[in-house]
Design an enzyme around this catalytic site. Structure first.
Site, PDB file in Angstrom:
ATOM      1  N   GLY A  32       0.778  -1.237   0.000  1.00 32.68           N
ATOM      2  CA  GLY A  32       0.000   0.000   0.000  1.00 32.68           C
ATOM      3  C   GLY A  32       0.804   1.278   0.000  1.00 32.68           C
ATOM      4  CB  SER A  33       4.260   2.290  -0.867  1.00 32.65           C
ATOM      5  OG  SER A  33       4.438   1.925  -2.208  1.00 32.65           O
ATOM      6  CG  MET A  88      -1.894  -8.438  -6.333  1.00 33.98           C
ATOM      7  SD  MET A  88      -0.811  -7.697  -7.570  1.00 33.98           S
ATOM      8  CE  MET A  88       0.115  -9.146  -8.056  1.00 33.98           C
ATOM      9  CG  LEU A 121      -6.784  -9.615 -14.781  1.00 33.75           C
ATOM     10  CD1 LEU A 121      -6.871 -10.516 -16.012  1.00 33.75           C
ATOM     11  CD2 LEU A 121      -6.034  -8.337 -15.107  1.00 33.75           C
ATOM     12  CG  HIS A 143       2.615  -2.218 -14.837  1.00 32.85           C
ATOM     13  ND1 HIS A 143       2.256  -3.324 -14.098  1.00 32.85           N
ATOM     14  CD2 HIS A 143       3.632  -2.611 -15.642  1.00 32.85           C
ATOM     15  CE1 HIS A 143       3.013  -4.342 -14.457  1.00 32.85           C
ATOM     16  NE2 HIS A 143       3.855  -3.943 -15.385  1.00 32.85           N
TER      17      HIS A 143
HETATM   18  C1  GRF Z   1       3.457  -1.173  -7.425  1.00 36.22           C
HETATM   19  O1  GRF Z   1       4.721  -1.426  -7.976  1.00 36.22           O
HETATM   20  C2  GRF Z   1       2.459  -0.962  -8.511  1.00 36.22           C
HETATM   21  O2  GRF Z   1       2.969  -0.328  -9.607  1.00 36.22           O
HETATM   22  C3  GRF Z   1       2.076  -2.364  -8.877  1.00 36.22           C
HETATM   23  O3  GRF Z   1       2.017  -3.020  -7.636  1.00 36.22           O
HETATM   24  C4  GRF Z   1       2.924  -2.405  -6.728  1.00 36.22           C
HETATM   25  C5  GRF Z   1       2.169  -2.049  -5.480  1.00 36.22           C
HETATM   26  O4  GRF Z   1       3.012  -1.527  -4.491  1.00 36.22           O
HETATM   27  N1  GRF Z   1       0.855  -2.397  -9.651  1.00 36.22           N
HETATM   28  P1  GRF Z   1       2.412  -0.830  -3.201  1.00 36.22           P
HETATM   29  O5  GRF Z   1       1.503  -1.858  -2.527  1.00 36.22           O
HETATM   30  O6  GRF Z   1       1.639   0.374  -3.648  1.00 36.22           O
HETATM   31  O7  GRF Z   1       3.573  -0.482  -2.355  1.00 36.22           O
END
Ligand code: GRF
Length: 206
Positions: free
Chosen positions: A14-15, A90, A92, A115
């Site tokens: 969730g960053s 994660m 679709l 992404h």
């Molecule tokens: C990020 O790299 C995003 O681009 C991808 O999944 C990752 C999620 O990271 N779709 P976080 O949970 O937001 O830290």
């Protein structure tokens, strides 16, 4: 004008969600993160959102996708959500789900994803690691609208990230995440400013 109401969907750490929430909180009256949704009850994002006073919902895939997506759509309707930001979600989303959400917004697809690659290169999981192991000299981050495919929707913007060559995978990954946060927050600020993104896209789902 009423604030734009945003839902963030995330399955992991969730960053990105945290960066978006903090940015939204600096745009009071313009953007409101209405809730964070996860399909994973243990996801780190839930604690981060709660710590920032954002409501959370967990809707796991108990049965089939149709049932789960119907529950999510109901929540989106109840909360009058304008935009969905995927941030490491994660799952679709089906074409039916996306169409149903678009019909709530005059046919516009107001769902975006971030992404860590220059799509169409390295879609799917572990993009940073795969690009690193392939020894690419440049990769980057893509912001795109979401369709039913895996990281296939129309691209809004791309930002490259060259590789020096001597950085560790961990060091390189940190640069990606920092860039993701910047790009996603920039997009949120553009939405808050009423930019052109609000008119986009009947054709994505046709
Ligand atoms: C990020 O790299 C995003 O681009 C991808 O999944 C990752 C999620 O990271 N779709 P976080 O949970 O937001 O830290």
């Amino acid at each position: 004008m009423k604030p734009l109401r945003v839902a963030i969907f995330a399955s992991g750490t969730g960053s990105n969600a945290e960066a978006l929430i903090r940015q939204a909180q600096e745009l009071p009256g313009k953007i409101q993160v209405s809730f964070v949704l996860s399909d994973q009850p243990q996801a780190g994002v839930l604690g981060k959102a709660a710590a920032l006073d954002v409501p959370t919902h967990v809707i796991p895939r108990r049965g089939d996708r149709v049932t789960q997506e119907a529950e999510i759509l109901q929540l989106l309707r109840e909360r009058s959500i304008d935009w969905i930001f995927l941030a490491g979600y994660m799952r679709l989303l089906s074409a039916e789900f996306l169409r149903a959400f678009a019909t709530m917004h005059e046919g516009r697809t107001q769902v975006v994803n971030i992404h860590p690659s220059l799509l169409p290169a390295y879609p799917g999981k572990d993009s940073i690691r795969r690009a690193y192991e392939d020894g690419v000299s440049v990769s980057g981050v893509t912001l795109h609208f979401v369709d039913q495919g895996m990281d296939t929707g129309p691209i809004i913007s791309q930002h490259s990230l060259p590789r020096r060559g001597d950085e560790s995978l961990q060091e390189w990954s940190q640069l990606f995440h920092r860039l993701e946060h910047q790009i996603y927050c920039q997009f949120l600020r553009e939405l808050a400013a009423g930019s052109h993104f609000r008119g986009y896209l009947k054709e994505v789902l046709s």
